[in-house]
Design a protein around this motif. Sequence first.
Motif, short mmCIF file in Angstrom:
data_model
loop_
_atom_site.label_atom_id
_atom_site.label_comp_id
_atom_site.label_asym_id
_atom_site.label_seq_id
_atom_site.Cartn_x
_atom_site.Cartn_y
_atom_site.Cartn_z
N LEU A 115 -1.65 8.85 -1.34
CA LEU A 115 -1.52 10.09 -2.10
C LEU A 115 -0.08 10.59 -2.21
N ASP A 116 0.72 10.40 -1.16
CA ASP A 116 2.08 10.94 -1.22
C ASP A 116 2.93 10.24 -2.26
N VAL A 159 0.82 -1.22 0.00
CA VAL A 159 0.00 0.00 0.00
C VAL A 159 0.85 1.26 0.00
N ARG A 160 2.17 1.12 0.10
CA ARG A 160 3.07 2.27 0.03
C ARG A 160 2.93 3.00 -1.32
N GLN A 194 -3.89 15.27 4.43
CA GLN A 194 -2.45 15.01 4.39
C GLN A 194 -1.73 16.36 4.43
N GLY A 195 -0.60 16.42 5.10
CA GLY A 195 0.24 17.61 5.08
C GLY A 195 -0.50 18.83 5.61
N SER A 196 -0.16 19.99 5.07
CA SER A 196 -0.79 21.25 5.44
C SER A 196 -0.51 22.26 4.33
N LEU A 197 -1.47 23.15 4.09
CA LEU A 197 -1.23 24.21 3.12
C LEU A 197 -0.06 25.10 3.55
N GLY A 230 -3.62 7.75 3.17
CA GLY A 230 -2.26 7.42 3.59
C GLY A 230 -2.16 5.94 3.90
N GLN A 231 -0.93 5.48 4.06
CA GLN A 231 -0.69 4.05 4.19
C GLN A 231 -1.39 3.45 5.41
#
Lengths: 335, 335
Positions: free
Chosen positions: B191-192, B123-124, B221-224, B178-179
């Motif tokens: 997504l990454d 799933v990575r 995921q992440g941040s703006l 995400g994983q």
Amino acid sequence: MALIETPYLLFLGDAPDALAAKVAQGVKDWRPEFAIGQYRMEGCNADMGLPDLDLQAAVDAGCKTLVIGVANRGGVISAAWKAVLVAALEAGLDIASGLHNLLRDEPELVAAAKANGRALHDVRIPSVKYPIANGEKRRGKRCLAVGTDCSVGKMYTALCLEREMRERGMNADFRATGQTGILITGDGVPLDAVIADFMAGSIEYLTPDNDDDHWDLIEGQGSLFHVSYSGVTMALVHGGQPDALILCHEPTRAHMRGLPGYQLPSMQALRDIALQLAQVANPGCQVVGISVNTKAMAEDEARAYLAAIEAEMDLPATDPFRFGASALVDALEKI
Amino acid sequence: MALIETPYLLFLGDAPDALAAKVAQGVKDWRPEFAIGQYRMEGCNADMGLPDLDLQAAVDAGCKTLVIGVANRGGVISAAWKAVLVAALEAGLDIASGLHNLLRDEPELVAAAKANGRALHDVRIPSVKYPIANGEKRRGKRCLAVGTDCSVGKMYTALCLEREMRERGMNADFRATGQTGILITGDGVPLDAVIADFMAGSIEYLTPDNDDDHWDLIEGQGSLFHVSYSGVTMALVHGGQPDALILCHEPTRAHMRGLPGYQLPSMQALRDIALQLAQVANPGCQVVGISVNTKAMAEDEARAYLAAIEAEMDLPATDPFRFGASALVDALEKI
């Protein structure tokens, strides 16, 4: 990207018309010193006005790489093309291509490259393992072109800025982030093909620490307002750490490219959101000017449009390809 | 992602401590119906409180997939692990893993999977060719968690919302991006690891047309405001086409994760920019509430913080994992 060795033999193949050879045209317009000759096959209707060289003549003239400057018909590398490309490798040329179907997927080309110790450059996909962005402040100055939409002239804007800066004796480099830009300049990051986690890092890699007076003129991609590609644009805004933004626009566009339900944003909306986001990575970032692609407008109409938007936005506005980039470079010189 | 077949045998390997087995813990917490048993090797210091099953007992109990619920030491799939994994394939189980080193790169596992007709799920990385986003309006409702920083509890927020909605009989699905989320739920988009051009399209694919009353609860995921990953976040904001945003925050963070020179944005700054960007794809989008990860705070301190931020932002604020997600779901029910 491994650096593509210059100068080039521009392969025009059997281009049905001049438009099909726009990559070759870009090299000729923006890197004339790389464009030593052209190679045309039977049925070719494009002409760069360069010497027609056969492969041996190209090698003798110093060419290092055959650049595929034309789109292939039907997305297939034909047998006729393949014969020329194999002969080019045998004659001692590398090959660089931005085609969707990759050189490396063609066994004959791979075998000929290996047998002759030549390189195949598929600029469609990355050949570098990019880092994750670390956001550290880099020396030197950076300018990024951001657009109200895709395909509004961001690459041409950055190339015009580079030309004008170099003419003024400034220390400046265009930084390609798309396939055409990479083929024009021989180096860059094919950002749309980079893995999500490494996008911003690839732009840090492309625009490293530099002299204090050096300008990176970063080719923009997509638009913060284009829902298909905005993530790519965002990575440029943060990875590029720009000191200056140039707003790019094409005034006759009826809707966002490929998205019939989406209107273009106003220049004010683009200015405000791009600047806020850019200031996360570089609090000193400024919006310095506007680049308008006026190709679809008559000259008086274009000049009137530029004057109106200049007054409305209180920023210098020009079509740098049509009317020169002086006003924009004047603004950048003040940073 | 091909769907991972459930239920699972959770492989804890030789986990040195409970933290190393956080994927297994996530499955057990959020999909207890998938967690039939655990498999522990010598030296394992983690325990999910599930029946310890050998491979045959797991198959007999109906398990379909062995999920690697533990990080491997030193990034290597050890010989001891490999022996168990090969035996699992031989016993009739698929294997799913989010490890950086891929199952498919281990010849013994590939051979055993092939010989026994079993699947290896890494799933990575993506296993689907995602489309480019088309931005078309989709039916059903979508909520996206956006954060002031990475790792502030966006996945847990979305999972808490799903649990509360389902308890109320609402029609809702957590959508993993995400994983860990993918291993918990058996499906999703890593997504990454998606190619830049297809990021927003992968999220459209993940959250397709649905019933008018259906909620997709999209893992952020992440941040703006995180310069390394903001492009990934942007793709979620536009590809997810959210009707509702939940702002996520961790109040004790001294600087942006992994970026010592970067301060966290204010909640107001996050609200304003995330909403403006989200309204490009969905003009009706609203910010409906705040989710605070108060793990590092005493209970009275946490409650005081939540009350203060609720008053300041005029939005319901809770730690949904600690104090329940009612206030947030109440707000979502009004949309």
